[in-house]
Design an enzyme around this catalytic site. Structure first.
Site, PDB file in Angstrom:
ATOM      1  N   TYR A 161       0.837  -1.202   0.000  1.00 45.67           N
ATOM      2  CA  TYR A 161       0.000   0.000   0.000  1.00 45.67           C
ATOM      3  C   TYR A 161       0.873   1.255   0.000  1.00 45.67           C
ATOM      4  CZ  TYR A 161      -3.490   3.373   1.722  1.00 45.67           C
ATOM      5  OH  TYR A 161      -4.315   4.463   1.879  1.00 45.67           O
ATOM      6  N   ILE A 194      -8.355   8.563   8.478  1.00 47.16           N
ATOM      7  CA  ILE A 194      -9.669   9.125   8.194  1.00 47.16           C
ATOM      8  C   ILE A 194     -10.730   8.079   8.532  1.00 47.16           C
ATOM      9  CG2 ILE A 194     -11.115  10.234   6.459  1.00 47.16           C
ATOM     10  CD1 ILE A 194      -8.481  11.715   7.088  1.00 47.16           C
TER      11      ILE A 194
END
Length: 253
Positions: A161, A194
């Site tokens: 990632y 988030i």
């Protein structure tokens, strides 16, 4: 050198707009006066809900939900073509599609690596390649890509990632240099933690711990990222390009 300012409302395509930051971006751009097309892949009900909400809140404007796999170059090209056909032009592209996975590097399979690169990096390349001819012709465009703070500093157990998101940052910086003379800006947002569906695998305690580690003492919201995207898309942000905006509550400085 002066470039023309497009008429309002602007027209935006958000790649990956059915949930999380993408869904918030659809509604934020709509609130700012844009007509918006967005792509979705696996979450049709969520996409339909976002579309209905935009149409209800802002009647009289056009909104499109386009079923497309952002990691498929043909689908990406078709989505851009559909949006351009509907709106006549696109001034803004937001590349938000992506996946996340936590896994030890030594446990990563070839498929894990390929899936991550396809969804988080290749998708950006395909969307940018498809939208640039139109933006170059009109001598105006805003390309905005969603990376991650892990693309800036790397994250343990998220090597693939982190690598893909670092690739997005490199792509944006290089493309900004290449397309600046055509009146096109390219910027990148690197969000921190988030509170979206990507956090679904985290317990309440995990989230509390992450909030405690963050200097501002909380997680970020999709709406906060969306507002930054809208700002960077504005004509008034035309002197900002090639930048990585770290929106992470101070977790990475």
């Amino acid at each position: 050198m002066n470039f023309p300012t497009p008429p309002r409302p602007h027209h935006a395509l958000i790649v990956g707009g059915s949930r999380g930051i993408g869904a918030a971006a659809v509604l934020a751009f709509a609130a700012a006066g844009y007509e918006v097309a967005f792509t979705w892949h696996r979450h049709g009900e969520a996409a339909e809900a976002v579309l209905r909400q935009a149409e209800t809140l802002y009647p009289g404007r056009r909104f499109l939900a386009l079923h497309a796999d952002a990691a498929d170059p043909i689908a990406a090209r078709q989505a851009v073509a559909a949006a351009e056909a509907a709106f006549g032009r696109l001034e803004v592209l937001v590349c938000n599609a992506g996946i996340a996975q936590q896994k030890l590097f030594t446990d990563l399979s070839d498929e894990d690596w390929r899936m991550m690169m396809a969804n988080d990096l290749d998708s950006v390349f395909y969307a940018c390649r498809a939208v640039l001819p139109g933006m170059i012709r009109q001598k105006y465009g805003r390309i905005l890509c969603v990376s991650s703070m892990w693309g800036q500093v790397g994250g343990s157990c998220e090597v693939h990632y982190s690598a893909a998101k670092a690739g997005v940052i490199g792509l944006c910086r290089a493309l900004a240099k290449e397309e600046g003379p055509s009146g096109i800006t390219v910027n990148c947002i690197a969000p921190g933690v988030i509170d979206t569906d990507m956090m679904a695998g985290f317990s309440a305690q995990d989230k509390a711990d992450l909030a405690e580690e963050t200097p501002v003492g909380r997680l970020g919201s999709p709406e906060e990222i969306a507002r930054t995207l809208v700002f960077l898309a504005a004509p008034e942000a035309g002197y900002i390009t090639g930048q990585v905006i770290g929106q992470n509550g101070g977790l990475v400085i």
